[in-house]
Write an enzyme that holds these catalytic residues in place. Structure first.
Site, PDB file in Angstrom:
ATOM      1  N   GLY A  92     -34.638  -5.481  33.620  1.00  0.00           N
ATOM      2  CA  GLY A  92     -35.806  -6.349  32.621  1.00  0.00           C
ATOM      3  C   GLY A  92     -35.964  -5.988  30.695  1.00  0.00           C
ATOM      4  O   GLY A  92     -34.270  -6.952  30.067  1.00  0.00           O
ATOM      5  N   VAL A  93     -36.271  -4.961  30.031  1.00  0.00           N
ATOM      6  CA  VAL A  93     -36.211  -5.839  28.903  1.00  0.00           C
ATOM      7  C   VAL A  93     -35.396  -4.977  27.774  1.00  0.00           C
ATOM      8  O   VAL A  93     -34.649  -4.892  27.012  1.00  0.00           O
ATOM      9  CB  VAL A  93     -37.709  -5.265  27.982  1.00  0.00           C
ATOM     10  CG1 VAL A  93     -37.809  -3.683  28.426  1.00  0.00           C
ATOM     11  CG2 VAL A  93     -37.773  -5.280  26.646  1.00  0.00           C
ATOM     12  N   ASP A  94     -34.723  -3.725  29.027  1.00  0.00           N
ATOM     13  CA  ASP A  94     -33.836  -3.074  28.689  1.00  0.00           C
ATOM     14  C   ASP A  94     -32.235  -3.391  28.770  1.00  0.00           C
ATOM     15  O   ASP A  94     -30.773  -3.444  27.562  1.00  0.00           O
ATOM     16  CB  ASP A  94     -33.397  -1.817  30.351  1.00  0.00           C
ATOM     17  CG  ASP A  94     -32.339  -1.118  29.788  1.00  0.00           C
ATOM     18  OD1 ASP A  94     -31.674  -0.373  28.090  1.00  0.00           O
ATOM     19  OD2 ASP A  94     -32.629  -0.366  30.416  1.00  0.00           O
TER      20      ASP A  94
END
Ligand code: AR6
Length: 171
Positions: free
Chosen positions: A31-33
């Protein structure tokens, strides 16, 4: 505080601080991580590893936040926070609110004026987007932070629409 919405990629935002929807390990993920570590380069992970050795040997608990450099991102800092995994049987909304509030507390400590947030917990962690948006907007508005602009950066139109509705609801 001004709250703004952007449809786009948080790793492209020229802001003082970008908030990462991390996990307790602080060692990256999807994801954004994943996007933040990929675009920000190895310096971010190196500082996260250091934090695991020093301040957070057992990981960063859900609802808390901690800052590192932003590496090669067009930002000064990444503020890593850990949202709760959504549970249909247990109300974890206080932890989700805490993730936003603690991120802003860290931003205030850093002196950040502009802070970009993703829809924490609304991806892999499964939080229904309308509820996640409502909690996010209400919490940042109530936080009493000195940050001048909170920018929610939403990755899809559905997420954007949910945040727009949540913002309209609070007037
Ligand atoms: N810019 C902005 N938003 C994004 C981006 C991006 N580049 N990429 C994804 N999103 P998630 P969580 C949106 O899953 O639910 C990771 O593996 C996405 O569409 O990133 O808090 C961590 O390591 C969604 O709306 O975070 C943890 O293990 C929102 O960001 C776990 O996922 C959050 O989705 C955390 O799960």
């Amino acid at each position: 505080m001004k709250v703004t919405l952007v449809l786009g990629d948080i790793t492209e935002q020229p802001v003082d601080a970008v908030v990462n929807a991390a996990n307790s390990s602080l060692l990256g993920g999807g994801g954004v991580d994943g996007a933040i570590h990929r675009r920000g380069g190895p310096q971010i992970l190196a500082e996260c590893r250091e934090l695991r050795v020093t301040e957070y040997p057992r990981g960063l608990p859900s609802g808390q936040a901690v800052a590192t450099t932003a590496g090669e991102l067009p930002a000064r800092w990444v503020i890593h926070t850990v949202g709760p995994v959504y549970s249909p049987s247990e109300d974890r909304s206080a932890l989700l609110a805490s993730a936003f509030r603690e991120s802003l507390r860290v931003a205030d400590e850093l002196g950040a004026q502009t802070v970009a947030f993703p829809a924490v917990s609304a991806g892999v962690y499964g939080w229904p987007i309308d509820d996640a948006a409502r909690i996010a907007v209400a919490t940042v508005l109530a936080a009493g932070s000195s940050v001048a602009e909170v920018r929610f950066v939403l990755f899809g139109q559905r997420e954007y629409d949910a945040f727009e509705a949540a913002l309209a609801d609070v007037g």
